[in-house]
Structure formats: structure tokens, C-alpha cells
Scaffold this motif. Structure first.
Motif, PDB file in Angstrom:
ATOM      1  N   THR A  19      -4.452   1.242  -7.893  1.00  0.00           N
ATOM      2  CA  THR A  19      -4.075   2.196  -6.857  1.00  0.00           C
ATOM      3  C   THR A  19      -5.171   3.230  -6.604  1.00  0.00           C
ATOM      4  O   THR A  19      -5.005   4.086  -5.751  1.00  0.00           O
ATOM      5  CB  THR A  19      -2.766   2.918  -7.218  1.00  0.00           C
ATOM      6  N   PHE A  20      -6.283   3.127  -7.309  1.00  0.00           N
ATOM      7  CA  PHE A  20      -7.405   4.049  -7.106  1.00  0.00           C
ATOM      8  C   PHE A  20      -8.636   3.309  -6.592  1.00  0.00           C
ATOM      9  O   PHE A  20      -9.766   3.733  -6.788  1.00  0.00           O
ATOM     10  CB  PHE A  20      -7.717   4.806  -8.397  1.00  0.00           C
ATOM     11  N   SER A  21      -8.432   2.213  -5.893  1.00  0.00           N
ATOM     12  CA  SER A  21      -9.554   1.412  -5.410  1.00  0.00           C
ATOM     13  C   SER A  21     -10.103   1.889  -4.076  1.00  0.00           C
ATOM     14  O   SER A  21     -11.172   1.456  -3.659  1.00  0.00           O
ATOM     15  CB  SER A  21      -9.143  -0.062  -5.295  1.00  0.00           C
ATOM     16  N   ARG A  22      -9.414   2.797  -3.429  1.00  0.00           N
ATOM     17  CA  ARG A  22      -9.842   3.311  -2.125  1.00  0.00           C
ATOM     18  C   ARG A  22     -10.247   4.775  -2.251  1.00  0.00           C
ATOM     19  O   ARG A  22      -9.670   5.527  -3.037  1.00  0.00           O
ATOM     20  CB  ARG A  22      -8.714   3.186  -1.096  1.00  0.00           C
ATOM     21  N   THR A  32       0.844  -1.199   0.000  1.00  0.00           N
ATOM     22  CA  THR A  32       0.000   0.000   0.000  1.00  0.00           C
ATOM     23  C   THR A  32       0.876   1.245   0.000  1.00  0.00           C
ATOM     24  O   THR A  32       0.580   2.215  -0.713  1.00  0.00           O
ATOM     25  CB  THR A  32      -0.937   0.005   1.221  1.00  0.00           C
ATOM     26  N   GLU A  33       1.961   1.217   0.754  1.00  0.00           N
ATOM     27  CA  GLU A  33       2.863   2.375   0.803  1.00  0.00           C
ATOM     28  C   GLU A  33       3.476   2.649  -0.567  1.00  0.00           C
ATOM     29  O   GLU A  33       3.557   3.802  -0.993  1.00  0.00           O
ATOM     30  CB  GLU A  33       3.970   2.143   1.851  1.00  0.00           C
ATOM     31  N   GLN A  34       3.882   1.591  -1.267  1.00  0.00           N
ATOM     32  CA  GLN A  34       4.448   1.786  -2.600  1.00  0.00           C
ATOM     33  C   GLN A  34       3.361   2.222  -3.581  1.00  0.00           C
ATOM     34  O   GLN A  34       3.590   3.082  -4.431  1.00  0.00           O
ATOM     35  CB  GLN A  34       5.150   0.517  -3.081  1.00  0.00           C
ATOM     36  N   ASP A  35       2.162   1.654  -3.444  1.00  0.00           N
ATOM     37  CA  ASP A  35       1.033   2.096  -4.278  1.00  0.00           C
ATOM     38  C   ASP A  35       0.814   3.598  -4.125  1.00  0.00           C
ATOM     39  O   ASP A  35       0.626   4.321  -5.105  1.00  0.00           O
ATOM     40  CB  ASP A  35      -0.267   1.385  -3.885  1.00  0.00           C
ATOM     41  N   ASP A  36       0.822   4.065  -2.884  1.00  0.00           N
ATOM     42  CA  ASP A  36       0.571   5.484  -2.622  1.00  0.00           C
ATOM     43  C   ASP A  36       1.660   6.367  -3.214  1.00  0.00           C
ATOM     44  O   ASP A  36       1.378   7.435  -3.768  1.00  0.00           O
ATOM     45  CB  ASP A  36       0.429   5.732  -1.124  1.00  0.00           C
ATOM     46  N   ARG A  60      -7.340  12.252  -3.775  1.00  0.00           N
ATOM     47  CA  ARG A  60      -6.123  13.003  -4.107  1.00  0.00           C
ATOM     48  C   ARG A  60      -6.152  13.577  -5.522  1.00  0.00           C
ATOM     49  O   ARG A  60      -5.375  14.459  -5.848  1.00  0.00           O
ATOM     50  CB  ARG A  60      -4.906  12.089  -4.007  1.00  0.00           C
ATOM     51  N   VAL A  61      -7.017  13.034  -6.340  1.00  0.00           N
ATOM     52  CA  VAL A  61      -7.040  13.409  -7.752  1.00  0.00           C
ATOM     53  C   VAL A  61      -8.126  14.461  -7.988  1.00  0.00           C
ATOM     54  O   VAL A  61      -9.293  14.207  -7.746  1.00  0.00           O
ATOM     55  CB  VAL A  61      -7.322  12.171  -8.643  1.00  0.00           C
ATOM     56  N   PRO A  62      -7.735  15.649  -8.449  1.00  0.00           N
ATOM     57  CA  PRO A  62      -8.739  16.672  -8.739  1.00  0.00           C
ATOM     58  C   PRO A  62      -9.470  16.328 -10.039  1.00  0.00           C
ATOM     59  O   PRO A  62      -9.099  16.748 -11.120  1.00  0.00           O
ATOM     60  CB  PRO A  62      -7.909  17.949  -8.874  1.00  0.00           C
ATOM     61  N   TRP A 102       3.215  10.214  -7.706  1.00  0.00           N
ATOM     62  CA  TRP A 102       3.972  10.589  -8.899  1.00  0.00           C
ATOM     63  C   TRP A 102       3.046  10.714 -10.104  1.00  0.00           C
ATOM     64  O   TRP A 102       3.226  11.580 -10.942  1.00  0.00           O
ATOM     65  CB  TRP A 102       5.096   9.589  -9.148  1.00  0.00           C
ATOM     66  N   MET A 103       2.060   9.833 -10.196  1.00  0.00           N
ATOM     67  CA  MET A 103       1.101   9.919 -11.306  1.00  0.00           C
ATOM     68  C   MET A 103       0.311  11.220 -11.231  1.00  0.00           C
ATOM     69  O   MET A 103       0.094  11.891 -12.251  1.00  0.00           O
ATOM     70  CB  MET A 103       0.154   8.716 -11.280  1.00  0.00           C
TER      71      MET A 103
END
Length: 135
Positions: A60-63, A28-32, A69-71, A37-38
Motif C-alpha cells: 500500500t506504499f508503492s505509490r 486501491t480504495e480499500q488499500d487507501d 501521507r506518512v510523516p 488506519w495504519m
């Protein structure tokens, strides 16, 4: 692709570019970190080309906290039936952990998308999926 559309590399490609083969952990930490970066790449694109459409891909966008975090204007949830998912998982892929067990874990932990969003059946032809997404 037209000038009005762009994509941010999906998480597997970003992760592979960031970490060597022995450093990929799929935690999860690496996913975040990969997601951060994306999102930064997307911000750069948005600032340099206002009005650009940007599509994020990846588990990585399942939660909810990850999507927050994404506008984004809205979210597109891509769906497929079990038989299609199993067939896709049998195909060669760079992600070493990509298997049915991971799919089940992500599906079980997936948090519902709130607010405006679109559901696209990815068993339909690609052209129809794109048409629905750009609607």
C-alpha cells in the motif's frame, strides 16, 4: 523489541482485522482506507511515545501519494531477487491475492522513491537488514 522501536501491523493484518473474509477486495480504495488506519495508529504511537521508530510494511506504499501521507524521516525500500520473490510467494500467506501476477503489477506501477531513502537487500540475514535500517 527494545523500548526504542515499534511496528505498525502490516497492511494484510490490518485489512483482515477491518474486514471479514467476504469483504476483502484488495482494491486501491480499500488499500487507501487500510493505509489511513495504519497512519492513524502510527500518529497515536508517535504522540504517546515521542522518538519511537515506526516501520510500515506493505504494498500500500508503492505509490508516491501513499508515501506522502506518512510523516517519515526517510523510506526504506526492501528488495530481493526474482528467485527469492518467487520462493516467498509460494509460502502460505493470509492475503488471497498474493501471487506472481500481483507482484508484477505492483512492480510495474511502483513509483520511484524521492528524497532520502535506504535500499535493503532482504536476501541478507535479518540481523543485517535490521542493522542497516537502524544504521
Amino acid at each position: 523489541m527494545s523500548e526504542t522501536c515499534a511496528t505498525v501491523p502490516y497492511s494484510v493484518a490490518v485489512r483482515a482485522a477491518m474486514f471479514g473474509p467476504g469483504e476483502v477486495s484488495y482494491t486501491t480504495e480499500q488499500d487507501d482506507l487500510v493505509q489511513e488506519w495504519m497512519v492513524e495508529a502510527a500518529r497515536w504511537l508517535w504522540e504517546s511515545k515521542p522518538g519511537l521508530w515506526i516501520f510500515f510494511d506493505g504494498r500500500t506504499f508503492s505509490r508516491e501519494y501513499q508515501r506522502a501521507r506518512v510523516p517519515a524521516e526517510y523510506c526504506i525500500v526492501c528488495e530481493a531477487g526474482e528467485a527469492s520473490v518467487r520462493a516467498r510467494l509460494r509460502e502460505a500467506h493470509v492475503a488471497a491475492n498474493r501471487d506472481w501476477a500481483l507482484y508484477e503489477r505492483v512492480r510495474e506501477a511502483f513509483e520511484p522513491v524521492r528524497g532520502e531513502h535506504l535500499r535493503v537487500n532482504t536476501e541478507e540475514p535479518l540481523e543485517e537488514c535490521v542493522r542497516a535500517a537502524l544504521g
